[in-house]
Design an enzyme around this catalytic site. Sequence first.
Site, PDB file in Angstrom:
ATOM      1  N   GLY A  37     -31.470  59.727 -68.609  1.00  0.00           N
ATOM      2  CA  GLY A  37     -30.980  60.721 -69.565  1.00  0.00           C
ATOM      3  C   GLY A  37     -29.559  60.486 -70.004  1.00  0.00           C
ATOM      4  CB  SER A  38     -26.583  61.230 -70.130  1.00  0.00           C
ATOM      5  OG  SER A  38     -25.488  62.025 -70.418  1.00  0.00           O
ATOM      6  N   GLY A  42     -27.217  52.931 -76.879  1.00  0.00           N
ATOM      7  CA  GLY A  42     -27.842  51.843 -76.106  1.00  0.00           C
ATOM      8  C   GLY A  42     -29.309  52.179 -75.868  1.00  0.00           C
ATOM      9  CG  HIS A  43     -30.380  55.429 -73.235  1.00  0.00           C
ATOM     10  ND1 HIS A  43     -29.245  56.166 -73.012  1.00  0.00           N
ATOM     11  CD2 HIS A  43     -30.767  54.951 -72.027  1.00  0.00           C
ATOM     12  CE1 HIS A  43     -28.949  56.144 -71.737  1.00  0.00           C
ATOM     13  NE2 HIS A  43     -29.849  55.416 -71.112  1.00  0.00           N
ATOM     14  CD  GLN A  67     -31.280  54.603 -60.035  1.00  0.00           C
ATOM     15  OE1 GLN A  67     -32.471  54.714 -60.282  1.00  0.00           O
ATOM     16  NE2 GLN A  67     -30.449  54.000 -60.864  1.00  0.00           N
ATOM     17  CG  ASP A 156     -27.235  48.622 -66.361  1.00  0.00           C
ATOM     18  OD1 ASP A 156     -26.053  48.696 -66.023  1.00  0.00           O
ATOM     19  OD2 ASP A 156     -27.801  49.500 -67.027  1.00  0.00           O
ATOM     20  CB  SER A 191     -25.173  57.843 -69.035  1.00  0.00           C
ATOM     21  OG  SER A 191     -26.331  57.419 -69.700  1.00  0.00           O
TER      22      SER A 191
END
Length: 280
Positions: A37-38, A42-43, A67, A156, A191
């Site tokens: 979320g947030s 990028g998402h 995590q 990532d 985020s």
Amino acid sequence: MFYLLKCFIQMKILLNNIDLNEALFDISNIGFVPTMGSLHNGHISLIKKSLKLSNKTIVSIFVNPKQFNNKEDFKKYPRNIKKDLKILKKLQVDFVYLPKIKDIYKAKNRIKIKLNKHDKIMCAKYRKGHFEGVIEIMTRLTKIVNPSKIFMGEKDLQQLLLVKRFVEKNFNSKIISCKTIRDKNKLALSSRNTLLKKDDLSKASKIAKNLLIFKKKLSNNKNLKDLIFMKKNELKKKYDIKIDYLELRDAKKLRLTNKIKNAKIFIAYYIKKVRLIDNF
Ligand code: PAF
């Protein structure tokens, strides 16, 4: 006509696994964008790619406690579900999956993830248990959603490569790697950026610009190891930051290297209590 039809089809919000199984049971070529979320641009770029390449797109929002190697970090992780749903609706995503803990972690399905010795580098070294938690959630989500493609970001990269190895070995799902999206000041979108004050955001942008220029200037005839060591000290002093690592590694196997070809500079650092990662 197709566009018009799509406008009338509502995004479905799936609140548990029963809803999800009912919604997805006869759909093939599902594109999956797992998130915590947030949502940011990028998402959005992952979602747009999925919408292009899949019959249906499902986005999950689940802040995965397993995590986080630090309870405080989990508590402070930015959450903004109302805004996220607005963004997803506008993008005309087909499904949003908002599972509860019990939908994901059923006691009887124990999964034990073990990293190899050579995987325990960078974030795996500095965030104990983090990637075990990421691989476990991605294993569980992949089992539940059964997508053809899973879209993940190169910001990532260590996460992407580990998940790719575990997921593609055990499932018929393919990981689709998507380029890092940066803002106009070259800061990679994350985020966690929402946790930074204006001055700190500006500092993070300066660090990104500094490393982009540094990477361009590196060449094989220089002693890269020394240059990286010096750059690490320079950044620490100039920006008053704590750096977990600044390393040159090959972009496929993540081995330390002294050659610039096919290599990336990886960094993880703290601005106050906020941990940021990037690669160039
Ligand atoms: O990158 C993330 O947001 C998370 O690690 C992921 C892949 C959604 C798993 O929780």
